[in-house]
Design a protein around this motif. Structure first.
Motif, PDB file in Angstrom:
ATOM      1  N   VAL A  48       0.846  -1.186   0.000  1.00 47.23           N
ATOM      2  CA  VAL A  48       0.000   0.000   0.000  1.00 47.23           C
ATOM      3  C   VAL A  48       0.892   1.250   0.000  1.00 47.23           C
ATOM      4  O   VAL A  48       1.826   1.356   0.800  1.00 47.23           O
ATOM      5  N   CYS A  49       0.612   2.162  -0.895  1.00 50.23           N
ATOM      6  CA  CYS A  49       1.347   3.421  -0.914  1.00 50.23           C
ATOM      7  C   CYS A  49       0.769   4.338   0.155  1.00 50.23           C
ATOM      8  O   CYS A  49      -0.454   4.501   0.245  1.00 50.23           O
ATOM      9  N   PRO A  50       1.606   4.936   0.999  1.00 52.21           N
ATOM     10  CA  PRO A  50       1.092   5.786   2.076  1.00 52.21           C
ATOM     11  C   PRO A  50       0.494   7.100   1.580  1.00 52.21           C
ATOM     12  O   PRO A  50      -0.070   7.848   2.382  1.00 52.21           O
ATOM     13  N   PRO A  55      -2.298   0.004  -4.379  1.00 48.34           N
ATOM     14  CA  PRO A  55      -1.526  -1.236  -4.187  1.00 48.34           C
ATOM     15  C   PRO A  55      -0.206  -1.183  -4.941  1.00 48.34           C
ATOM     16  O   PRO A  55      -0.174  -0.984  -6.159  1.00 48.34           O
ATOM     17  N   LEU A  56       0.881  -1.355  -4.217  1.00 47.54           N
ATOM     18  CA  LEU A  56       2.205  -1.233  -4.825  1.00 47.54           C
ATOM     19  C   LEU A  56       2.509  -2.369  -5.792  1.00 47.54           C
ATOM     20  O   LEU A  56       3.348  -2.210  -6.686  1.00 47.54           O
ATOM     21  N   HIS A  57       1.839  -3.514  -5.641  1.00 44.41           N
ATOM     22  CA  HIS A  57       2.150  -4.630  -6.536  1.00 44.41           C
ATOM     23  C   HIS A  57       1.725  -4.340  -7.981  1.00 44.41           C
ATOM     24  O   HIS A  57       2.119  -5.056  -8.900  1.00 44.41           O
ATOM     25  N   MET A  58       0.939  -3.263  -8.171  1.00 47.56           N
ATOM     26  CA  MET A  58       0.545  -2.872  -9.520  1.00 47.56           C
ATOM     27  C   MET A  58       1.579  -1.936 -10.155  1.00 47.56           C
ATOM     28  O   MET A  58       1.431  -1.533 -11.313  1.00 47.56           O
ATOM     29  N   GLY A  59       2.624  -1.616  -9.388  1.00 48.80           N
ATOM     30  CA  GLY A  59       3.676  -0.750  -9.899  1.00 48.80           C
ATOM     31  C   GLY A  59       4.788  -1.542 -10.552  1.00 48.80           C
ATOM     32  O   GLY A  59       4.550  -2.567 -11.193  1.00 48.80           O
ATOM     33  N   LYS A  60       6.036  -1.091 -10.373  1.00 44.93           N
ATOM     34  CA  LYS A  60       7.170  -1.769 -10.988  1.00 44.93           C
ATOM     35  C   LYS A  60       8.426  -1.528 -10.162  1.00 44.93           C
ATOM     36  O   LYS A  60       8.508  -0.578  -9.388  1.00 44.93           O
ATOM     37  N   VAL A  61       9.414  -2.413 -10.361  1.00 49.92           N
ATOM     38  CA  VAL A  61      10.721  -2.249  -9.746  1.00 49.92           C
ATOM     39  C   VAL A  61      11.581  -1.408 -10.687  1.00 49.92           C
ATOM     40  O   VAL A  61      11.682  -1.693 -11.886  1.00 49.92           O
ATOM     41  N   VAL A  62      12.198  -0.365 -10.158  1.00 50.56           N
ATOM     42  CA  VAL A  62      13.055   0.511 -10.960  1.00 50.56           C
ATOM     43  C   VAL A  62      14.398   0.678 -10.250  1.00 50.56           C
ATOM     44  O   VAL A  62      14.489   0.539  -9.027  1.00 50.56           O
ATOM     45  N   GLY A  63      15.421   0.953 -11.030  1.00 47.60           N
ATOM     46  CA  GLY A  63      16.744   1.194 -10.446  1.00 47.60           C
ATOM     47  C   GLY A  63      17.330   0.008  -9.724  1.00 47.60           C
ATOM     48  O   GLY A  63      18.242   0.162  -8.913  1.00 47.60           O
ATOM     49  N   GLY A  64      16.784  -1.171  -9.974  1.00 47.77           N
ATOM     50  CA  GLY A  64      17.339  -2.387  -9.376  1.00 47.77           C
ATOM     51  C   GLY A  64      16.749  -2.785  -8.053  1.00 47.77           C
ATOM     52  O   GLY A  64      16.676  -3.974  -7.738  1.00 47.77           O
ATOM     53  N   CYS A  69       5.354   3.344  -7.112  1.00 51.54           N
ATOM     54  CA  CYS A  69       3.898   3.308  -7.017  1.00 51.54           C
ATOM     55  C   CYS A  69       3.287   3.554  -8.405  1.00 51.54           C
ATOM     56  O   CYS A  69       3.725   4.461  -9.128  1.00 51.54           O
ATOM     57  N   PRO A  70       2.242   2.786  -8.776  1.00 53.69           N
ATOM     58  CA  PRO A  70       1.657   2.956 -10.104  1.00 53.69           C
ATOM     59  C   PRO A  70       0.817   4.224 -10.238  1.00 53.69           C
ATOM     60  O   PRO A  70       0.493   4.633 -11.355  1.00 53.69           O
ATOM     61  N   TYR A  71       0.479   4.863  -9.114  1.00 55.24           N
ATOM     62  CA  TYR A  71      -0.492   5.951  -9.144  1.00 55.24           C
ATOM     63  C   TYR A  71       0.162   7.310  -9.387  1.00 55.24           C
ATOM     64  O   TYR A  71      -0.183   8.039 -10.318  1.00 55.24           O
ATOM     65  N   HIS A  72       1.153   7.656  -8.566  1.00 53.52           N
ATOM     66  CA  HIS A  72       1.804   8.965  -8.698  1.00 53.52           C
ATOM     67  C   HIS A  72       3.322   8.877  -8.772  1.00 53.52           C
ATOM     68  O   HIS A  72       4.014   9.887  -8.667  1.00 53.52           O
ATOM     69  N   GLY A  73       3.841   7.653  -8.913  1.00 52.17           N
ATOM     70  CA  GLY A  73       5.261   7.504  -9.172  1.00 52.17           C
ATOM     71  C   GLY A  73       6.196   7.646  -7.999  1.00 52.17           C
ATOM     72  O   GLY A  73       7.416   7.718  -8.182  1.00 52.17           O
ATOM     73  N   LEU A  74       5.671   7.709  -6.753  1.00 52.36           N
ATOM     74  CA  LEU A  74       6.575   7.718  -5.600  1.00 52.36           C
ATOM     75  C   LEU A  74       7.393   6.434  -5.614  1.00 52.36           C
ATOM     76  O   LEU A  74       6.883   5.360  -5.934  1.00 52.36           O
ATOM     77  N   GLU A  75       8.666   6.544  -5.232  1.00 57.24           N
ATOM     78  CA  GLU A  75       9.532   5.375  -5.220  1.00 57.24           C
ATOM     79  C   GLU A  75      10.037   5.103  -3.806  1.00 57.24           C
ATOM     80  O   GLU A  75      10.436   6.037  -3.091  1.00 57.24           O
ATOM     81  N   ALA A  81      11.705   3.556   2.724  1.00 53.14           N
ATOM     82  CA  ALA A  81      11.754   5.020   2.696  1.00 53.14           C
ATOM     83  C   ALA A  81      11.418   5.538   1.305  1.00 53.14           C
ATOM     84  O   ALA A  81      11.822   4.954   0.295  1.00 53.14           O
ATOM     85  N   CYS A  82      10.677   6.628   1.253  1.00 55.62           N
ATOM     86  CA  CYS A  82      10.393   7.284  -0.021  1.00 55.62           C
ATOM     87  C   CYS A  82      11.654   8.027  -0.467  1.00 55.62           C
ATOM     88  O   CYS A  82      12.129   8.937   0.218  1.00 55.62           O
ATOM     89  N   VAL A  83      12.199   7.623  -1.619  1.00 60.20           N
ATOM     90  CA  VAL A  83      13.465   8.204  -2.082  1.00 60.20           C
ATOM     91  C   VAL A  83      13.307   9.009  -3.371  1.00 60.20           C
ATOM     92  O   VAL A  83      14.279   9.594  -3.856  1.00 60.20           O
ATOM     93  N   HIS A  84      12.093   9.051  -3.906  1.00 62.99           N
ATOM     94  CA  HIS A  84      11.877   9.846  -5.118  1.00 62.99           C
ATOM     95  C   HIS A  84      10.415  10.267  -5.199  1.00 62.99           C
ATOM     96  O   HIS A  84       9.513   9.458  -4.999  1.00 62.99           O
TER      97      HIS A  84
END
Length: 349
Positions: A48-50, A55-64, A69-75, A81-84
């Motif tokens: 779950v994105c805070p 649901p984060l499982h609908m997103g993707k793994v980036v940068g290794g 997050c699929p909704y607004h791109g928080l990483e 920790a939110c790093v992007h």
């Protein structure tokens, strides 16, 4: 229903978790997403994105190793920790998502569901027989989702007598019915044992041994470690012969509660002291064992246990409790241990 949280639960077979893939799981009523980083390390975090609870499982793994997050791109990094933040000026919001301790051991991805500070890998039961370099390779690694509480499934596995009826012909038969069940307890470990001497071998064990239907001595042992890890050690040999001259199978079972009425059920088998059959026969045996085990789980155990669950949910407070017999000694013993562990955990919290 209260679950034991200070424990390691199987999320999946390690081979199921490919790099970059996102695997959603529900464990103890919590939605989790598991993924593997580019350096091969499994990560488990709340699915779950805070920000907006996507649901984060609908997103993707980036940068290794970061989960986007699929909704607004928080990483989020592997520590939660939110790093992007690609939105607006890109300021990092003071949010994070929960991360669960994870250990990959014995070809299994284990997740600790309790206080991270109490996560102790030494509490993972020894399933070295499932290691990739084990003497005999595991066969039939598989899993099913059962619409029943995990305790009903544990009751089933620790009841060694039911195989003579529910799995008649496959794992038991009329000649294996009357052997008494013996109980052993050692700390939080429970095992039940049956000896069935000079009996006609059920199909699975006839396959493993002489394949001639001749009488055998059978020894069945089911071992339980909390919260839901079991090994069925079944051995057969010529009547009166030393056990080392026989053969058998380890059946490994892992029960992870999804909810009060559904369970992730993983299983595999490892042959003991396999007889030196020709390669084509050995392949045939492995395939047939996997087929028979899945048949027993899917076509026999699952419909019955799920029906038990429905009957349990339909009961009223005034109904008499189910009767108990000698065959239930293992079930009674593990239930008491599990209840005590949960009560002690509640006291600490």
């Amino acid at each position: 229903m209260t679950f034991l949280r200070s424990a390691w639960y199987m999320a999946m077979w390690g081979e199921q978790l490919a790099e970059g893939a996102l695997a959603p799981r529900t464990m103890l009523n919590e939605n989790i997403v598991v993924y593997r980083t580019s350096d091969g390390v499994p990560v488990a975090m709340a699915d779950v994105c805070p920000h907006r609870l996507a649901p984060l499982h609908m997103g993707k793994v980036v940068g290794g190793d970061r989960l986007r997050c699929p909704y607004h791109g928080l990483e989020f990094d592997r520590h939660g920790a939110c790093v992007h933040n690609p939105n607006g000026p890109g300021n990092l919001p003071p949010v994070e998502t929960r991360v669960y301790p994870v250990v990959e051991r014995h070809s299994i991805v284990w997740v600790w569901m309790g206080d991270p500070g109490r996560a102790d890998p030494s509490l993972i039961p020894d399933f070295g027989i499932l290691d990739p370099d084990a003497e005999n390779p595991a066969i039939g690694r598989d899993w099913i989702r059962m619409k029943a509480n995990y305790r009903l499934i544990t009751d089933n596995l620790l009841d060694l007598c039911h195989v003579s009826f529910l799995h008649e012909g496959i794992l038991g038969n009329e000649m294996t019915r009357e052997a008494p069940t013996k109980l052993n307890r050692n700390g939080t470990h429970v095992s039940v044992h049956r000896e069935m001497l000079n009996v006609s071998p059920p199909e699975m064990f006839n396959l493993l041994f002489k394949r001639d239907g001749a009488p055998v001595d059978m020894y069945a042992n089911m071992h339980w470690d909390p919260p839901g890890c079991l090994v069925n050690d079944v051995r057969i040999n010529t009547p009166g012969a030393p056990a080392k001259e026989g053969t058998g199978i380890f059946g490994c079972h892992f029960l992870t509660p999804e909810t009060e009425s559904s369970t992730l059920y993983h299983f595999a088998a490892v042959r003991q002291n396999p007889r030196p059959f020709p390669e084509d026969v050995a392949v045939e045996i492995a395939e047939r064992i996997s087929e028979l085990r899945r048949m027993a789980f899917m076509e026999q155990d699952t419909p019955l246990i799920e029906a038990q669950q429905r009957n349990m949910e339909a009961r009223s407070a005034g109904d008499a409790p189910p009767a108990l017999f000698n065959v239930d000694v293992g079930g009674v013993a593990y239930q008491r241990i599990l209840d005590d562990l949960i009560a002690a955990e509640d006291t600490r919290s």
